[in-house]
Enzyme design. Structure first.
Site, PDB file in Angstrom:
ATOM      1  N   ASP A 184       0.836  -1.197   0.000  1.00  0.00           N
ATOM      2  CA  ASP A 184       0.000   0.000   0.000  1.00  0.00           C
ATOM      3  C   ASP A 184       0.873   1.251   0.000  1.00  0.00           C
ATOM      4  O   ASP A 184       1.584   1.522   0.970  1.00  0.00           O
ATOM      5  CB  ASP A 184      -0.894  -0.019   1.241  1.00  0.00           C
ATOM      6  CG  ASP A 184      -1.939   1.084   1.255  1.00  0.00           C
ATOM      7  OD1 ASP A 184      -1.956   1.894   0.301  1.00  0.00           O
ATOM      8  OD2 ASP A 184      -2.722   1.140   2.212  1.00  0.00           O
ATOM      9  N   HIS A 186      -0.483   4.183  -0.146  1.00  0.00           N
ATOM     10  CA  HIS A 186      -1.291   5.021   0.745  1.00  0.00           C
ATOM     11  C   HIS A 186      -1.378   6.479   0.295  1.00  0.00           C
ATOM     12  O   HIS A 186      -1.655   7.382   1.093  1.00  0.00           O
ATOM     13  CB  HIS A 186      -0.719   4.959   2.161  1.00  0.00           C
ATOM     14  CG  HIS A 186      -1.769   5.046   3.241  1.00  0.00           C
ATOM     15  ND1 HIS A 186      -1.962   6.179   4.005  1.00  0.00           N
ATOM     16  CD2 HIS A 186      -2.680   4.151   3.678  1.00  0.00           C
ATOM     17  CE1 HIS A 186      -2.937   5.978   4.869  1.00  0.00           C
ATOM     18  NE2 HIS A 186      -3.394   4.753   4.687  1.00  0.00           N
ATOM     19  N   GLU A 210      -1.200  -0.609  -4.088  1.00  0.00           N
ATOM     20  CA  GLU A 210      -2.414   0.142  -3.787  1.00  0.00           C
ATOM     21  C   GLU A 210      -2.167   1.648  -3.712  1.00  0.00           C
ATOM     22  O   GLU A 210      -1.167   2.096  -3.162  1.00  0.00           O
ATOM     23  CB  GLU A 210      -2.971  -0.356  -2.448  1.00  0.00           C
ATOM     24  CG  GLU A 210      -4.231   0.352  -1.991  1.00  0.00           C
ATOM     25  CD  GLU A 210      -4.794  -0.265  -0.720  1.00  0.00           C
ATOM     26  OE1 GLU A 210      -5.464   0.472   0.028  1.00  0.00           O
ATOM     27  OE2 GLU A 210      -4.571  -1.466  -0.474  1.00  0.00           O
ATOM     28  N   GLU A 236     -10.289   3.394  -2.198  1.00  0.00           N
ATOM     29  CA  GLU A 236     -10.846   3.605  -0.863  1.00  0.00           C
ATOM     30  C   GLU A 236     -11.323   5.038  -0.666  1.00  0.00           C
ATOM     31  O   GLU A 236     -12.135   5.299   0.230  1.00  0.00           O
ATOM     32  CB  GLU A 236      -9.838   3.231   0.211  1.00  0.00           C
ATOM     33  CG  GLU A 236      -8.630   4.153   0.315  1.00  0.00           C
ATOM     34  CD  GLU A 236      -7.615   3.650   1.327  1.00  0.00           C
ATOM     35  OE1 GLU A 236      -7.496   4.277   2.394  1.00  0.00           O
ATOM     36  OE2 GLU A 236      -6.953   2.639   1.042  1.00  0.00           O
ATOM     37  N   ASP A 258     -14.989   1.340  -0.438  1.00  0.00           N
ATOM     38  CA  ASP A 258     -15.227   1.089   0.979  1.00  0.00           C
ATOM     39  C   ASP A 258     -16.735   1.073   1.203  1.00  0.00           C
ATOM     40  O   ASP A 258     -17.414   2.054   0.894  1.00  0.00           O
ATOM     41  CB  ASP A 258     -14.549   2.171   1.818  1.00  0.00           C
ATOM     42  CG  ASP A 258     -14.573   1.884   3.301  1.00  0.00           C
ATOM     43  OD1 ASP A 258     -15.673   1.631   3.832  1.00  0.00           O
ATOM     44  OD2 ASP A 258     -13.500   1.918   3.942  1.00  0.00           O
ATOM     45  N   HIS A 285     -12.024  -2.034   0.573  1.00  0.00           N
ATOM     46  CA  HIS A 285     -11.283  -1.477   1.700  1.00  0.00           C
ATOM     47  C   HIS A 285     -12.118  -1.652   2.961  1.00  0.00           C
ATOM     48  O   HIS A 285     -13.296  -1.346   2.978  1.00  0.00           O
ATOM     49  CB  HIS A 285     -11.057   0.012   1.412  1.00  0.00           C
ATOM     50  CG  HIS A 285     -10.350   0.767   2.472  1.00  0.00           C
ATOM     51  ND1 HIS A 285     -11.002   1.630   3.329  1.00  0.00           N
ATOM     52  CD2 HIS A 285      -9.036   0.820   2.814  1.00  0.00           C
ATOM     53  CE1 HIS A 285     -10.122   2.200   4.141  1.00  0.00           C
ATOM     54  NE2 HIS A 285      -8.920   1.720   3.855  1.00  0.00           N
TER      55      HIS A 285
END
Length: 382
Positions: A184, A186, A210, A236, A258, A285
């Protein structure tokens, strides 16, 4: 019989917002409207949306979703979408309990008997990675996800990039060839950094990389996709089919809506169908609570292009409570060989301990996202 009588919200540790919808006949549905660091704001949005629902038939789920998302001239965004998501989950929970069937049965029936899950293993601190992965493997998981880095300079140093590679290499060494690691980024990486890193990780064959860029730079993600053979995931912080369409067209391999942010079960089912057109898999997510996880799993049991499910048992955010702590019965969400078996109880398939939620809500929570800064004092992506 299914007229909505009351809607309540509960801020509970560690950082969750639960929604409880009760009908006049006594059927109770639960949803999770958590928006990490902004749940108090979402709570106000839920209270306002309740004006549209109380006194109406809970079973008109699609109509309620349309009105909640489009009934105001100003639409969209994470606050409104999260509020709608929590209410939508609760309405599906009520529908399942009313008809005596799990939600996935109402969505067309199961296409699988179990769903593979993965756990989070850190990555901000290199020394923790090996031990965390070993613990997840010991717990029976066959896949983990790690942060690629902590704070990352806009143009990374050799040491920063080599540190990421060393952590992913350590993860692969512990996992072997028959388990998976996802990496990830992020949103902490610039496009330039992500493009430099990807070739260095290809030998370790991550399950996916990700969020290589922040969502507001989704127009750049196609450049990253074309620069690597590693499957790319994102989503997400995307909240609708319209927001997913450009990244699907850009060539991502895995979509990660999500269920507590992207409009709930109703919208994520539509995102999944759109993703299927682009040969993209779904991996929602979910570093959140039991209601969000159950909602994800219900979608997964009825969705053909469902790859794997994130869950937050043991995640570092969960201080003061863990995923199963609010469940009256923990067995439906138990892991069996790295999977969750198909949920069979009506509604979302789990039973929430009402008394425990109310007790926890008296303490509440004030969780906030950390604010990071670079060495020169400027803001850094968390």
């Amino acid at each position: 019989m299914t007229t909505i009588a009351r809607i309540e919200t509960f801020l509970v540790a560690p950082r969750w917002l639960f929604v409880r919808v009760e009908t006049r006949s006594g059927i109770v549905g639960w949803g999770e409207a958590t928006c990490e660091g902004r749940s108090e704001t979402v709570r106000a949005a839920v209270d306002q949306l309740a004006e549209l629902l109380v006194g109406r038939d809970a079973l008109r789920i699609e109509d309620h979703w349309q009105v909640m998302t489009k009934g105001s001239f100003y639409r969209g965004g994470p606050i409104l979408a999260s509020a709608v998501a929590g209410l939508d989950q609760a309405l599906w929970d009520i529908a399942g309990k009313h008809f005596g069937a799990p939600v996935h049965q109402l969505l067309g029936g199961p296409v699988r008997d179990r769903i593979r899950v993965y756990g989070w293993v850190g990555g901000d601190e290199p020394s923790e990675v090996r031990d965390h992965i070993a613990a997840q493997v010991e717990a029976g998981l066959t896949a983990v996800k790690m942060n690629a880095s902590g704070r990352m300079s806009p143009v990374a140093s050799v040491a920063e990039l080599d540190g990421v590679v060393a952590r992913v290499a350590a993860a692969r060494e512990v996992l072997g060839d028959h388990r998976d690691v996802a990496v990830d980024l992020h949103g902490r990486f610039t496009l330039a950094n992500a493009r430099r890193l990807a070739p260095l990780l290809e030998t370790y064959r991550p399950l996916f990389m990700e969020e290589p860029v922040v969502p507001e730079n989704s127009h750049l993600i196609g450049e990253f996709v074309r620069s690597t053979t590693i499957p790319v995931s994102t989503g997400e912080r995307l909240y609708s089919r319209q927001e997913f369409l450009p990244v699907l067209q850009a060539g991502i391999a895995v979509a990660q809506p999500d269920l507590s942010h992207a409009g709930g079960i109703t919208e994520v089912r539509k995102i999944a169908a759109l993703a299927e057109v682009y040969d993209v898999q779904l991996a929602p997510h979910c570093p959140l609570g039991p209601i969000a996880l159950a909602a994800c799993l219900q979608v997964g049991f009825a969705t053909p292009n469902y790859l794997i499910q994130e869950q937050s048992l043991g995640i570092h955010y969960n201080r003061g409570a863990d995923v199963l702590d609010y469940c009256a019965d923990r067995t439906p969400l138990a892991f069996v060989d790295g999977h969750v078996e198909r949920l069979t109880a009506p509604g979302l398939g789990i039973e929430i301990d009402d008394a425990q939620v109310r007790a926890a809500a008296k303490k509440g929570h004030t969780w906030r996202s950390p604010v990071w800064r670079h060495q020169d004092g400027s803001f850094a992506e968390w």
